[in-house]
Design a protein around this motif. Structure first.
Motif, PDB file in Angstrom:
ATOM      1  N   LEU A 129      61.591 -36.125 -10.995  1.00 17.27           N
ATOM      2  CA  LEU A 129      62.775 -35.410 -10.330  1.00 17.27           C
ATOM      3  C   LEU A 129      63.404 -34.334 -11.144  1.00 17.27           C
ATOM      4  CD1 LEU A 129      65.942 -36.097 -11.583  1.00 17.27           C
ATOM      5  CD2 LEU A 129      65.062 -38.393 -10.528  1.00 17.27           C
ATOM      6  N   HIS A 130      64.154 -33.402 -10.495  1.00 19.40           N
ATOM      7  CA  HIS A 130      64.975 -32.618 -11.101  1.00 19.40           C
ATOM      8  C   HIS A 130      66.213 -32.195 -10.223  1.00 19.40           C
ATOM      9  CE1 HIS A 130      62.412 -29.427  -8.965  1.00 19.40           C
ATOM     10  NE2 HIS A 130      63.548 -28.766  -9.270  1.00 19.40           N
ATOM     11  N   VAL A 131      67.088 -31.443 -10.946  1.00 20.83           N
ATOM     12  CA  VAL A 131      68.487 -31.126 -10.272  1.00 20.83           C
ATOM     13  C   VAL A 131      68.526 -29.623 -10.551  1.00 20.83           C
ATOM     14  CG1 VAL A 131      70.954 -31.772 -10.077  1.00 20.83           C
ATOM     15  CG2 VAL A 131      69.253 -33.400 -10.776  1.00 20.83           C
ATOM     16  N   THR A 132      69.125 -29.139  -9.230  1.00 19.71           N
ATOM     17  CA  THR A 132      69.368 -27.577  -9.257  1.00 19.71           C
ATOM     18  C   THR A 132      70.821 -27.485  -8.359  1.00 19.71           C
ATOM     19  OG1 THR A 132      68.202 -27.176  -6.993  1.00 19.71           O
ATOM     20  CG2 THR A 132      66.849 -27.144  -8.891  1.00 19.71           C
ATOM     21  N   LEU A 145      58.168 -29.348  -9.145  1.00 18.69           N
ATOM     22  CA  LEU A 145      58.040 -30.877  -9.008  1.00 18.69           C
ATOM     23  C   LEU A 145      56.739 -31.336  -8.882  1.00 18.69           C
ATOM     24  CD1 LEU A 145      60.263 -32.919  -8.558  1.00 18.69           C
ATOM     25  CD2 LEU A 145      59.815 -32.660  -6.041  1.00 18.69           C
ATOM     26  N   ALA A 146      55.714 -30.399  -8.373  1.00 17.35           N
ATOM     27  CA  ALA A 146      54.422 -30.890  -8.446  1.00 17.35           C
ATOM     28  C   ALA A 146      53.657 -30.953  -9.831  1.00 17.35           C
ATOM     29  CB  ALA A 146      53.448 -29.770  -7.405  1.00 17.35           C
ATOM     30  N   LYS A 147      54.310 -29.854 -10.668  1.00 22.86           N
ATOM     31  CA  LYS A 147      53.596 -29.970 -12.112  1.00 22.86           C
ATOM     32  C   LYS A 147      54.058 -31.378 -12.852  1.00 22.86           C
ATOM     33  CE  LYS A 147      53.940 -27.597 -16.415  1.00 22.86           C
ATOM     34  NZ  LYS A 147      54.462 -26.306 -16.965  1.00 22.86           N
ATOM     35  N   ARG A 148      55.425 -31.790 -12.556  1.00 20.21           N
ATOM     36  CA  ARG A 148      55.952 -32.966 -13.311  1.00 20.21           C
ATOM     37  C   ARG A 148      55.201 -34.307 -12.609  1.00 20.21           C
ATOM     38  NH1 ARG A 148      62.564 -32.593 -14.319  1.00 20.21           N
ATOM     39  NH2 ARG A 148      62.199 -30.395 -15.667  1.00 20.21           N
ATOM     40  N   VAL A 149      55.114 -34.292 -11.375  1.00 19.54           N
ATOM     41  CA  VAL A 149      54.094 -35.347 -10.787  1.00 19.54           C
ATOM     42  C   VAL A 149      52.838 -35.539 -11.424  1.00 19.54           C
ATOM     43  CG1 VAL A 149      53.056 -36.070  -8.715  1.00 19.54           C
ATOM     44  CG2 VAL A 149      55.461 -35.272  -8.437  1.00 19.54           C
ATOM     45  N   GLN A 150      51.803 -34.346 -11.679  1.00 17.78           N
ATOM     46  CA  GLN A 150      50.911 -34.591 -12.108  1.00 17.78           C
ATOM     47  C   GLN A 150      50.829 -34.935 -13.607  1.00 17.78           C
ATOM     48  OE1 GLN A 150      48.989 -35.179  -9.858  1.00 17.78           O
ATOM     49  NE2 GLN A 150      47.932 -33.457  -8.950  1.00 17.78           N
ATOM     50  N   THR A 151      51.762 -34.717 -14.145  1.00 18.08           N
ATOM     51  CA  THR A 151      51.927 -34.814 -15.666  1.00 18.08           C
ATOM     52  C   THR A 151      52.274 -36.278 -15.821  1.00 18.08           C
ATOM     53  OG1 THR A 151      52.970 -32.561 -16.206  1.00 18.08           O
ATOM     54  CG2 THR A 151      53.470 -34.214 -17.797  1.00 18.08           C
ATOM     55  N   ALA A 152      53.128 -37.095 -15.069  1.00 21.59           N
ATOM     56  CA  ALA A 152      53.565 -38.284 -15.037  1.00 21.59           C
ATOM     57  C   ALA A 152      52.170 -39.103 -14.596  1.00 21.59           C
ATOM     58  CB  ALA A 152      54.629 -38.670 -14.177  1.00 21.59           C
ATOM     59  N   THR A 153      51.414 -38.619 -13.722  1.00 22.26           N
ATOM     60  CA  THR A 153      50.266 -39.528 -13.182  1.00 22.26           C
ATOM     61  C   THR A 153      49.173 -39.174 -13.811  1.00 22.26           C
ATOM     62  OG1 THR A 153      49.807 -38.077 -11.354  1.00 22.26           O
ATOM     63  CG2 THR A 153      51.626 -39.856 -11.025  1.00 22.26           C
ATOM     64  N   GLY A 154      48.868 -38.104 -14.601  1.00 25.00           N
ATOM     65  CA  GLY A 154      47.620 -37.682 -14.986  1.00 25.00           C
ATOM     66  C   GLY A 154      46.769 -37.103 -13.927  1.00 25.00           C
ATOM     67  N   ASP A 155      47.304 -36.360 -13.226  1.00 26.67           N
ATOM     68  CA  ASP A 155      46.645 -35.618 -12.043  1.00 26.67           C
ATOM     69  C   ASP A 155      45.827 -36.419 -11.262  1.00 26.67           C
ATOM     70  OD1 ASP A 155      47.367 -33.112 -13.159  1.00 26.67           O
ATOM     71  OD2 ASP A 155      45.537 -33.108 -14.854  1.00 26.67           O
TER      72      ASP A 155
END
Length: 220
Positions: A129-132, A145-155
């Protein structure tokens, strides 16, 4: 030898606090939504909890706890630790004095405040998540958000389910840069009132859980 003054005794006891006690103090503060100085006397001194919290935040400990817990819960449910799908959505929160310059005006929802952009996996557990400011469009936040998702899950995420607010080539292209296929969930025909969209109700549940917490927290 004489005993040290009371102020030094208090400082010494605060330095010797177990990490579990400090974590319990942080948990109480988040749940109560209270200022730091209102921490109960049966918990460690508020200044000690605050200092340790800052260390945890800088080291990314809170994020690591969330991701480790998410993996364990998925394994308990008989699933792979990391998901292959994600659900994205956003919610605008009413501004408070603490929002400061971050607050913006959401014309569609007629609300001034901040927008929480959230990604969860199919069981509803948080991925990123992030806040704007509220005047930032959901479509413009897809890449981040997609970048953070893949970082958290290992792509491991291959598909993202979104509502019609994310329709368009640009958000789909942003997601594709990180190997995520865009799937816009649409209703087959127009309906009135609340309608539970398939594959997307879990993110609404996550927002409901977050809404159950007090409006303020440790940053107050």
């Amino acid at each position: 030898r004489t005993n040290p003054p009371a102020i030094y005794q208090r400082r010494l006891s605060s330095w010797l606090c177990p990490l579990r006690a400090l974590f319990n103090g942080l948990r109480w503060l988040v749940r109560a939504g209270a200022p730091w100085r209102m921490m109960p006397n049966d918990l460690p001194p508020w200044a000690t909890v605050y200092q340790q919290t800052q260390r945890w935040l800088q080291a990314g400990v809170c994020e690591a706890i969330v991701q480790d817990l998410r993996r364990r819960l998925r394994v308990v449910e008989g699933r792979a630790p990391d998901p292959s799908a994600a659900i994205l959505d956003s919610r605008t929160l009413q501004s408070t004095p603490e929002s400061g310059a971050r607050a913006g005006y959401d014309g569609a929802k007629r609300k001034k405040g901040s927008t929480v952009h959230l990604a969860v996996e199919p069981l509803g557990h948080l991925l990123a998540l992030h806040v704007t400011a509220a005047d930032q469009q959901d479509r413009s936040q897809v890449a981040r958000l997609a970048k953070r998702v893949q970082t958290a899950t290992g792509d491991t995420v291959q598909t993202a389910f979104v509502d019609q607010g994310y329709t368009g080539d640009d958000p789909a292209q942003q997601a594709a840069r990180y190997g995520i296929q865009w799937d816009v969930v649409k209703l087959p025909h127009v309906k009135k009132g609340f309608v539970r969209l398939p594959r997307r109700w879990v993110v609404e549940r996550s927002f409901a859980w977050a809404g159950a917490l007090p409006p303020t927290g440790p940053g107050r």
